[in-house]
Motif scaffolding. Structure first.
Motif, mmCIF file in Angstrom:
data_model
loop_
_atom_site.group_PDB
_atom_site.id
_atom_site.type_symbol
_atom_site.label_atom_id
_atom_site.label_comp_id
_atom_site.label_asym_id
_atom_site.label_seq_id
_atom_site.Cartn_x
_atom_site.Cartn_y
_atom_site.Cartn_z
ATOM 1 N N PRO A 111 12.385 -1.598 -6.163
ATOM 2 C CA PRO A 111 13.125 -1.079 -5.006
ATOM 3 C C PRO A 111 12.510 -1.531 -3.668
ATOM 4 C CG PRO A 111 12.826 0.664 -6.620
ATOM 5 C CD PRO A 111 11.979 -0.507 -7.054
ATOM 6 N N ALA A 112 11.191 -1.550 -3.607
ATOM 7 C CA ALA A 112 10.523 -2.014 -2.387
ATOM 8 C C ALA A 112 10.799 -3.491 -2.157
ATOM 9 C CB ALA A 112 9.018 -1.757 -2.483
ATOM 10 N N ASP A 113 10.765 -4.263 -3.208
ATOM 11 C CA ASP A 113 11.038 -5.702 -3.093
ATOM 12 C C ASP A 113 12.466 -5.956 -2.627
ATOM 13 O OD1 ASP A 113 8.458 -6.101 -4.008
ATOM 14 O OD2 ASP A 113 9.093 -6.527 -6.073
ATOM 15 N N ARG A 114 13.432 -5.183 -3.179
ATOM 16 C CA ARG A 114 14.832 -5.339 -2.764
ATOM 17 C C ARG A 114 15.013 -4.957 -1.302
ATOM 18 N NH1 ARG A 114 15.657 -3.394 -7.955
ATOM 19 N NH2 ARG A 114 15.914 -1.254 -7.217
ATOM 20 N N TRP A 115 14.385 -3.843 -0.910
ATOM 21 C CA TRP A 115 14.492 -3.417 0.487
ATOM 22 C C TRP A 115 13.916 -4.486 1.405
ATOM 23 C CZ3 TRP A 115 11.398 -2.829 4.656
ATOM 24 C CH2 TRP A 115 11.962 -2.181 5.755
ATOM 25 N N ALA A 116 12.753 -5.009 1.077
ATOM 26 C CA ALA A 116 12.109 -6.028 1.914
ATOM 27 C C ALA A 116 12.967 -7.290 1.982
ATOM 28 C CB ALA A 116 10.720 -6.352 1.380
ATOM 29 N N ALA A 117 13.548 -7.698 0.875
ATOM 30 C CA ALA A 117 14.396 -8.888 0.871
ATOM 31 C C ALA A 117 15.622 -8.671 1.751
ATOM 32 C CB ALA A 117 14.810 -9.243 -0.556
ATOM 33 N N GLY A 118 16.248 -7.505 1.627
ATOM 34 C CA GLY A 118 17.411 -7.196 2.471
ATOM 35 C C GLY A 118 17.047 -7.134 3.937
ATOM 36 N N ARG A 127 0.811 -1.216 0.000
ATOM 37 C CA ARG A 127 0.000 0.000 0.000
ATOM 38 C C ARG A 127 0.848 1.273 0.000
ATOM 39 N NH1 ARG A 127 -4.390 -0.922 4.537
ATOM 40 N NH2 ARG A 127 -3.050 -2.598 5.173
ATOM 41 N N THR A 128 2.035 1.218 0.597
ATOM 42 C CA THR A 128 2.844 2.432 0.696
ATOM 43 C C THR A 128 3.996 2.477 -0.291
ATOM 44 O OG1 THR A 128 4.159 1.412 2.428
ATOM 45 C CG2 THR A 128 2.314 2.766 3.126
ATOM 46 N N TRP A 129 4.511 1.306 -0.657
ATOM 47 C CA TRP A 129 5.685 1.295 -1.528
ATOM 48 C C TRP A 129 5.639 0.037 -2.366
ATOM 49 C CZ3 TRP A 129 11.379 0.771 0.523
ATOM 50 C CH2 TRP A 129 12.273 1.152 -0.487
ATOM 51 N N GLN A 130 5.745 0.186 -3.655
ATOM 52 C CA GLN A 130 5.661 -0.950 -4.562
ATOM 53 C C GLN A 130 6.804 -0.904 -5.562
ATOM 54 O OE1 GLN A 130 1.865 -1.293 -6.494
ATOM 55 N NE2 GLN A 130 0.768 -0.572 -4.700
ATOM 56 N N GLY A 131 7.060 -2.032 -6.147
ATOM 57 C CA GLY A 131 8.035 -2.099 -7.221
ATOM 58 C C GLY A 131 9.338 -2.755 -6.801
#
Length: 86
Positions: A43-50, A37-41
């Motif tokens: 870059p968001a996926d990379r941040w979440a994985a890290g 809802r707040t961040w997609q795409g």
């Protein structure tokens, strides 16, 4: 009368365990807040994985701290037994 080193050890480890549990609770509260809802795409996926990698490492370390505590207490108990036997 001053507390024994064993009593101090137990108290210190209990305080450390309480802090570890608070951190683990805080880490556990984050994943439900991560959504699209707040961040997609990418870059968001990379941040979440890290973040998940770092969280898993930290969680393992904190569990190791808790697992080590009985060993530390046992060592202190043995040291006090030896001191009293001498």
């Amino acid at each position: 009368m001053a507390p024994s080193e064993l009593a101090e050890c137990r108290a210190d480890l209990a305080a450390a365990a309480a802090a570890v549990r608070e951190i683990l609770d805080a880490l556990g509260a984050v994943p439900p807040l991560m959504g699209d809802r707040t961040w997609q795409g990418p870059p968001a996926d990379r941040w979440a994985a890290g973040w998940n990698v770092r969280r898993n490492r930290l969680t393992a370390l904190l569990h190791a701290v808790l697992a080590e505590q009985p060993h530390l207490i046992a060592r202190q108990e043995e040291a006090e037994r030896r001191a009293t036997a001498s």
